[in-house]
Motif scaffolding. Sequence first.
Motif, PDB file in Angstrom:
ATOM      1  N   ALA A 135      26.620  53.410  51.183  1.00  0.00           N
ATOM      2  CA  ALA A 135      26.938  51.863  50.989  1.00  0.00           C
ATOM      3  C   ALA A 135      27.288  51.487  49.741  1.00  0.00           C
ATOM      4  N   GLU A 136      27.106  52.525  48.621  1.00  0.00           N
ATOM      5  CA  GLU A 136      27.759  52.225  47.408  1.00  0.00           C
ATOM      6  C   GLU A 136      29.344  52.702  47.653  1.00  0.00           C
ATOM      7  N   LYS A 137      29.616  53.793  47.977  1.00  0.00           N
ATOM      8  CA  LYS A 137      30.980  54.112  48.156  1.00  0.00           C
ATOM      9  C   LYS A 137      31.611  52.924  48.753  1.00  0.00           C
ATOM     10  N   GLN A 138      31.164  52.747  49.975  1.00  0.00           N
ATOM     11  CA  GLN A 138      31.952  51.525  50.423  1.00  0.00           C
ATOM     12  C   GLN A 138      32.195  50.447  49.676  1.00  0.00           C
ATOM     13  N   ALA A 139      30.957  50.013  49.112  1.00  0.00           N
ATOM     14  CA  ALA A 139      31.296  48.752  48.195  1.00  0.00           C
ATOM     15  C   ALA A 139      32.251  48.935  47.311  1.00  0.00           C
ATOM     16  N   ALA A 140      32.356  50.318  46.508  1.00  0.00           N
ATOM     17  CA  ALA A 140      33.283  50.708  45.539  1.00  0.00           C
ATOM     18  C   ALA A 140      34.933  50.372  46.386  1.00  0.00           C
ATOM     19  N   ARG A 141      34.828  50.852  47.544  1.00  0.00           N
ATOM     20  CA  ARG A 141      36.156  50.924  48.277  1.00  0.00           C
ATOM     21  C   ARG A 141      36.723  49.456  48.564  1.00  0.00           C
ATOM     22  N   ASP A 142      35.676  48.759  48.956  1.00  0.00           N
ATOM     23  CA  ASP A 142      36.005  47.410  49.047  1.00  0.00           C
ATOM     24  C   ASP A 142      36.645  46.611  47.759  1.00  0.00           C
ATOM     25  N   THR A 143      35.782  47.051  46.646  1.00  0.00           N
ATOM     26  CA  THR A 143      36.404  46.487  45.471  1.00  0.00           C
ATOM     27  C   THR A 143      37.595  46.901  45.155  1.00  0.00           C
ATOM     28  N   VAL A 144      38.058  47.941  45.169  1.00  0.00           N
ATOM     29  CA  VAL A 144      39.266  48.678  44.792  1.00  0.00           C
ATOM     30  C   VAL A 144      40.434  48.068  45.897  1.00  0.00           C
ATOM     31  N   SER A 145      40.012  47.980  46.965  1.00  0.00           N
ATOM     32  CA  SER A 145      40.875  47.277  48.140  1.00  0.00           C
ATOM     33  C   SER A 145      41.528  45.907  47.569  1.00  0.00           C
ATOM     34  N   LYS A 146      40.226  45.293  47.348  1.00  0.00           N
ATOM     35  CA  LYS A 146      40.500  43.716  47.088  1.00  0.00           C
ATOM     36  C   LYS A 146      41.496  43.893  45.774  1.00  0.00           C
ATOM     37  N   GLN A 147      41.455  44.691  44.707  1.00  0.00           N
ATOM     38  CA  GLN A 147      42.083  44.661  43.434  1.00  0.00           C
ATOM     39  C   GLN A 147      43.572  45.032  44.079  1.00  0.00           C
ATOM     40  N   ILE A 148      43.472  45.872  44.817  1.00  0.00           N
ATOM     41  CA  ILE A 148      45.031  46.057  45.215  1.00  0.00           C
ATOM     42  C   ILE A 148      45.528  45.206  45.736  1.00  0.00           C
ATOM     43  N   GLN A 149      44.977  44.419  46.839  1.00  0.00           N
ATOM     44  CA  GLN A 149      45.683  43.099  47.266  1.00  0.00           C
ATOM     45  C   GLN A 149      46.158  42.227  46.419  1.00  0.00           C
ATOM     46  N   GLU A 150      45.069  41.986  45.328  1.00  0.00           N
ATOM     47  CA  GLU A 150      45.287  40.991  44.137  1.00  0.00           C
ATOM     48  C   GLU A 150      46.631  41.325  43.350  1.00  0.00           C
ATOM     49  N   ILE A 151      46.759  42.501  42.978  1.00  0.00           N
ATOM     50  CA  ILE A 151      47.788  43.115  42.221  1.00  0.00           C
ATOM     51  C   ILE A 151      49.102  43.032  43.054  1.00  0.00           C
ATOM     52  N   SER A 152      48.989  43.300  44.367  1.00  0.00           N
ATOM     53  CA  SER A 152      50.293  43.355  45.092  1.00  0.00           C
ATOM     54  C   SER A 152      50.726  41.879  45.254  1.00  0.00           C
ATOM     55  N   THR A 153      49.833  40.936  45.445  1.00  0.00           N
ATOM     56  CA  THR A 153      50.224  39.603  45.606  1.00  0.00           C
ATOM     57  C   THR A 153      50.842  38.966  44.324  1.00  0.00           C
ATOM     58  N   LYS A 154      50.392  39.398  43.031  1.00  0.00           N
ATOM     59  CA  LYS A 154      50.922  39.196  41.978  1.00  0.00           C
ATOM     60  C   LYS A 154      52.316  39.772  41.750  1.00  0.00           C
ATOM     61  N   ARG A 155      52.579  40.959  42.007  1.00  0.00           N
ATOM     62  CA  ARG A 155      53.640  41.621  42.085  1.00  0.00           C
ATOM     63  C   ARG A 155      54.853  41.043  43.094  1.00  0.00           C
ATOM     64  N   ASN A 156      54.387  40.543  44.144  1.00  0.00           N
ATOM     65  CA  ASN A 156      55.472  39.989  45.211  1.00  0.00           C
ATOM     66  C   ASN A 156      55.774  38.696  44.611  1.00  0.00           C
ATOM     67  N   ASP A 157      54.829  37.934  43.904  1.00  0.00           N
ATOM     68  CA  ASP A 157      55.267  36.536  43.387  1.00  0.00           C
ATOM     69  C   ASP A 157      56.220  36.900  42.310  1.00  0.00           C
ATOM     70  N   PHE A 158      55.889  37.834  41.424  1.00  0.00           N
ATOM     71  CA  PHE A 158      56.931  38.038  40.241  1.00  0.00           C
ATOM     72  C   PHE A 158      58.298  38.411  40.662  1.00  0.00           C
ATOM     73  N   ILE A 159      58.348  39.267  41.722  1.00  0.00           N
ATOM     74  CA  ILE A 159      59.700  39.678  42.326  1.00  0.00           C
ATOM     75  C   ILE A 159      60.393  38.630  42.857  1.00  0.00           C
ATOM     76  N   LYS A 160      59.787  37.821  43.503  1.00  0.00           N
ATOM     77  CA  LYS A 160      60.224  36.506  43.916  1.00  0.00           C
ATOM     78  C   LYS A 160      60.777  35.446  42.976  1.00  0.00           C
TER      79      LYS A 160
END
Length: 95
Positions: free
Chosen positions: A37-62
């Motif tokens: 459960a702890e590892k899954q929560a950590a993975r979920d947090t990292v996945s969310k951060q990746i999504q947020e950074i990816s969105t910011k990157r795409n917005d910056f490129i646009k």
Amino acid sequence: LLDELRKKDMKLEDVEKKMLPENMQKMTAEEQAEYIAEKQAARDTVSKQIQEISTKRNDFIKQKLAEDKGARSGFDQQVVDALKAQAAKKHIRYE
């Protein structure tokens, strides 16, 4: 292991102890469940951060593409300019 457990394709109790990572082999079933459960929560947090950074990157490129529209400094434009220069040496013109 985490993905299979999340999709419910397997149960933790069905996995042989020797197939688990060394640190989990020594744990009780409750400790294993808590650890997963702890590892899954950590993975979920990292996945969310990746999504947020990816969105910011795409917005910056646009934004940069919109700002540079018509600019002659992009890679594509440099390739076109180089081709035109080479073609001009052979008396070929591109419009």
